[in-house]
Design a protein around this motif. Sequence first.
Motif, PDB file in Angstrom:
ATOM      1  N   UNK A  71      21.211  -2.213 -82.608  1.00 49.18           N
ATOM      2  CA  UNK A  71      21.084  -2.217 -83.854  1.00 49.18           C
ATOM      3  C   UNK A  71      21.448  -3.634 -84.983  1.00 49.18           C
ATOM      4  N   UNK A  72      20.294  -3.867 -86.318  1.00 50.39           N
ATOM      5  CA  UNK A  72      20.604  -5.202 -86.779  1.00 50.39           C
ATOM      6  C   UNK A  72      21.653  -4.562 -87.735  1.00 50.39           C
ATOM      7  N   UNK A  73      22.093  -5.456 -88.356  1.00 47.42           N
ATOM      8  CA  UNK A  73      23.889  -5.691 -89.330  1.00 47.42           C
ATOM      9  C   UNK A  73      22.888  -4.101 -90.509  1.00 47.42           C
ATOM     10  N   UNK A  74      21.585  -4.711 -91.041  1.00 48.61           N
ATOM     11  CA  UNK A  74      20.754  -4.184 -92.199  1.00 48.61           C
ATOM     12  C   UNK A  74      21.123  -2.075 -91.731  1.00 48.61           C
ATOM     13  N   UNK A  75      20.493  -2.123 -90.771  1.00 51.35           N
ATOM     14  CA  UNK A  75      20.398  -0.880 -89.918  1.00 51.35           C
ATOM     15  C   UNK A  75      21.797   0.387 -89.823  1.00 51.35           C
ATOM     16  N   UNK A  76      22.974  -0.657 -89.177  1.00 44.69           N
ATOM     17  CA  UNK A  76      24.448  -0.138 -89.253  1.00 44.69           C
ATOM     18  C   UNK A  76      24.984   0.256 -90.926  1.00 44.69           C
ATOM     19  N   UNK A  77      24.585  -0.945 -91.492  1.00 46.27           N
ATOM     20  CA  UNK A  77      24.809  -0.184 -92.773  1.00 46.27           C
ATOM     21  C   UNK A  77      24.036   0.728 -93.941  1.00 46.27           C
ATOM     22  N   UNK A  78      23.312   0.813 -93.064  1.00 46.56           N
ATOM     23  CA  UNK A  78      22.715   2.250 -93.863  1.00 46.56           C
ATOM     24  C   UNK A  78      23.062   3.187 -93.362  1.00 46.56           C
ATOM     25  N   UNK A  79      23.075   3.101 -91.780  1.00 44.22           N
ATOM     26  CA  UNK A  79      23.722   4.448 -90.981  1.00 44.22           C
ATOM     27  C   UNK A  79      25.009   5.254 -91.858  1.00 44.22           C
ATOM     28  N   UNK A  80      26.525   4.131 -91.817  1.00 43.32           N
ATOM     29  CA  UNK A  80      26.982   4.409 -92.141  1.00 43.32           C
ATOM     30  C   UNK A  80      27.472   4.753 -93.612  1.00 43.32           C
ATOM     31  N   UNK A  81      25.800   4.310 -94.561  1.00 44.02           N
ATOM     32  CA  UNK A  81      25.732   4.604 -95.681  1.00 44.02           C
ATOM     33  C   UNK A  81      25.561   6.341 -96.325  1.00 44.02           C
ATOM     34  N   UNK A  82      24.489   6.527 -94.837  1.00 40.90           N
ATOM     35  CA  UNK A  82      24.369   8.345 -94.788  1.00 40.90           C
ATOM     36  C   UNK A  82      25.132   8.551 -94.871  1.00 40.90           C
ATOM     37  N   UNK A  83      25.972   8.376 -93.760  1.00 39.76           N
ATOM     38  CA  UNK A  83      27.384   9.264 -92.589  1.00 39.76           C
ATOM     39  C   UNK A  83      27.892   9.290 -94.689  1.00 39.76           C
ATOM     40  N   UNK A  84      28.471   8.605 -95.041  1.00 39.81           N
ATOM     41  CA  UNK A  84      29.843   8.325 -96.313  1.00 39.81           C
ATOM     42  C   UNK A  84      28.395   9.630 -97.304  1.00 39.81           C
ATOM     43  N   UNK A  85      27.586   9.093 -97.540  1.00 38.93           N
ATOM     44  CA  UNK A  85      26.923  10.035 -98.543  1.00 38.93           C
ATOM     45  C   UNK A  85      26.725  11.851 -98.071  1.00 38.93           C
ATOM     46  N   UNK A  86      26.291  11.899 -96.527  1.00 38.91           N
ATOM     47  CA  UNK A  86      26.604  13.048 -95.994  1.00 38.91           C
ATOM     48  C   UNK A  86      27.908  14.042 -96.845  1.00 38.91           C
ATOM     49  N   UNK A  87      28.978  12.920 -95.867  1.00 39.28           N
ATOM     50  CA  UNK A  87      30.385  13.590 -96.414  1.00 39.28           C
ATOM     51  C   UNK A  87      30.805  13.460 -97.823  1.00 39.28           C
ATOM     52  N   UNK A  88      30.191  12.730 -98.469  1.00 36.60           N
ATOM     53  CA  UNK A  88      30.334  12.912-100.396  1.00 36.60           C
ATOM     54  C   UNK A  88      30.125  14.321-100.372  1.00 36.60           C
ATOM     55  N   UNK A  89      28.585  14.367 -99.957  1.00 33.20           N
ATOM     56  CA  UNK A  89      28.035  15.972-100.615  1.00 33.20           C
ATOM     57  C   UNK A  89      28.279  16.745 -99.950  1.00 33.20           C
ATOM     58  N   UNK A  90      29.281  16.925 -98.908  1.00 32.40           N
ATOM     59  CA  UNK A  90      29.973  18.201 -98.162  1.00 32.40           C
ATOM     60  C   UNK A  90      31.117  18.247 -97.969  1.00 32.40           C
ATOM     61  N   UNK A  91      32.089  17.683 -97.950  1.00 35.78           N
ATOM     62  CA  UNK A  91      33.619  16.937 -98.130  1.00 35.78           C
ATOM     63  C   UNK A  91      34.395  18.790 -98.645  1.00 35.78           C
ATOM     64  N   UNK A  92      33.543  19.481 -99.043  1.00 38.48           N
ATOM     65  CA  UNK A  92      33.952  20.761 -99.321  1.00 38.48           C
ATOM     66  C   UNK A  92      33.489  22.197 -98.590  1.00 38.48           C
ATOM     67  N   UNK A  93      33.019  22.033 -97.833  1.00 43.27           N
ATOM     68  CA  UNK A  93      32.296  23.343 -96.712  1.00 43.27           C
ATOM     69  C   UNK A  93      33.093  23.041 -95.524  1.00 43.27           C
TER      70      UNK A  93
END
Length: 191
Positions: free
Chosen positions: A1-23
Amino acid sequence: MQPRELLRLWDEAESIWSQRQDDDAFHGYVSADFEAIHHSLRKLRKRTHTFLEWGSGLGVVAIMASRLGFDAYGIEVEPELVALADELAERFAATPTFAVGSFIPDDFDEQLANGDEFHKTVVTDRDAYGELDMELRDFDLVYAYPWPEEHGVFRNIVRTCGAKHTLLLRYDAREGLTLSRPAKNRPEASR
């Protein structure tokens, strides 16, 4: 994975967590130092092939391993997280296999005499190795992020159920990553 793609993966996981952390499914979810883990996986890729992420959550580490060329798997007790991990893997063109269940092999005999015990890890579900059609000893590299009190029991699982060559890569928020071969002195079980 290219660095930009890695950052996108990590950011997307963080976004999912932020939206659903109370589930309920996210009750025991914790994120690790993905950059350090990716660096370690790149170094270990030359000497290991099969990879297993214990408590895979959103599957970020298994996705990175898959994209690095590992035959990658993840085990997670929460079905909702496995479904999200499958979706995330698809979006990032990764092919890890995720299974629902416990990463603790059913035949593991907890050695409480040496002080190892589970504190927060769910131990009531059946293991997921049958769903993967594999056993713990089939993996070259296992990644885990144990609760602070559970590092010893995680090593013990690999020592007693892993292969002689199985490496355990553990993350700790205070100490970072630790690589060990817990079963190195145990005779290899016949297959």
